[in-house]
Design a protein around this motif. Sequence first.
Motif, PDB file in Angstrom:
ATOM      1  N   ASP A 120      -7.417  11.532  -8.984  1.00  0.00           N
ATOM      2  CA  ASP A 120      -7.237  12.515  -7.889  1.00  0.00           C
ATOM      3  C   ASP A 120      -7.336  12.017  -6.599  1.00  0.00           C
ATOM      4  N   GLY A 121      -7.471  10.784  -6.616  1.00  0.00           N
ATOM      5  CA  GLY A 121      -7.434  10.041  -5.043  1.00  0.00           C
ATOM      6  C   GLY A 121      -7.012   8.565  -5.299  1.00  0.00           C
ATOM      7  N   THR A 122      -7.542   7.901  -4.218  1.00  0.00           N
ATOM      8  CA  THR A 122      -7.089   6.389  -4.120  1.00  0.00           C
ATOM      9  C   THR A 122      -7.511   5.591  -5.562  1.00  0.00           C
ATOM     10  N   GLU A 123      -6.884   4.637  -6.042  1.00  0.00           N
ATOM     11  CA  GLU A 123      -7.059   3.727  -7.091  1.00  0.00           C
ATOM     12  C   GLU A 123      -8.093   2.825  -6.540  1.00  0.00           C
ATOM     13  N   ILE A 124      -9.340   2.712  -6.887  1.00  0.00           N
ATOM     14  CA  ILE A 124     -10.461   2.137  -6.292  1.00  0.00           C
ATOM     15  C   ILE A 124     -10.205   0.552  -6.263  1.00  0.00           C
ATOM     16  N   HIS A 125      -9.883   0.069  -7.385  1.00  0.00           N
ATOM     17  CA  HIS A 125      -9.536  -1.293  -7.625  1.00  0.00           C
ATOM     18  C   HIS A 125      -8.326  -1.738  -6.669  1.00  0.00           C
ATOM     19  N   GLU A 126      -7.602  -0.951  -6.593  1.00  0.00           N
ATOM     20  CA  GLU A 126      -6.495  -1.316  -5.512  1.00  0.00           C
ATOM     21  C   GLU A 126      -7.169  -1.515  -4.261  1.00  0.00           C
ATOM     22  N   ALA A 127      -7.837  -0.482  -3.939  1.00  0.00           N
ATOM     23  CA  ALA A 127      -8.358  -0.577  -2.279  1.00  0.00           C
ATOM     24  C   ALA A 127      -9.188  -1.915  -2.319  1.00  0.00           C
ATOM     25  N   SER A 128     -10.291  -1.818  -3.137  1.00  0.00           N
ATOM     26  CA  SER A 128     -10.991  -3.041  -3.038  1.00  0.00           C
ATOM     27  C   SER A 128     -10.210  -4.280  -2.707  1.00  0.00           C
TER      28      SER A 128
END
Length: 259
Positions: free
Chosen positions: A47-55
């Motif tokens: 439902d939002g940003t893919e956290i691994h990608e952002a990191s």
Amino acid sequence: MFTTKFCMGSLFPALQKSPLVSFGLHSSACWRGPKVAVVLSGCGVYDGTEIHEASAILVHLSRGGAETQIYAPNISQMHVVDHSKGQPAETESRNVFVESARIARGNVTDLHELSPQNCDAVIFPGGFGAAKNLSTFAVDGTNCKLNPEVERVLKDFHKASKPIGLCCIAPVLAAKVIPGVEVTVGHEEEEGGKWPYAGTVQAIKSFGGKHCVKDVNEVHVDKKNKVVTTPAFMCDTKLHHIFDGIGAMVQNVLKLTGK
């Protein structure tokens, strides 16, 4: 011998003075590299940003000597997904800006303040938030609309000839608003489930974009439009391959800034 108390107040005395503490991701005091904006769409793949990608993006930007600022639109999410069940939480509602602050460690700026005048490049991670919150692609497909601020940012950076990086599903955003842009979301066939979102390619082509087949650890650089894309989690593979592809995307974005 000593005893360590795992208490935030004892480790950081300032916490005892204020309930609101900002541990920013970055400090610009010693940076001389390019200034790069990262646009988030919430916090959580469904439902939002893919956290691994952002990191991964933030790690590679830091390693590349960039000064980074995180932005997000101050809007409600399309819906909230219980990530433990993969199902919508019908009674919950969340705000994209507030949720993005989780990844930004509190240091997030409203997207309406982002301009190519104050940044050298912009990068969009993926995650379903790009298709649900930054656009209506998840619901409307080829008839989708972009959030007005997202559309403005993409058009402004393109007009200013400043680099735009996108990964995972986010390249559809560029394909929608930049005529004839070249992007990649990976392969064009599912290949037994390895590329489960291969159908996205047809949407990109329907927007007038050109799709370029790339592996997960590769990027496509549209030199004319200064748009850099990589498949990331469009591919069902090991995390380190996705991390490497994102690294290549970030490196090429930084290179295009000329700084």
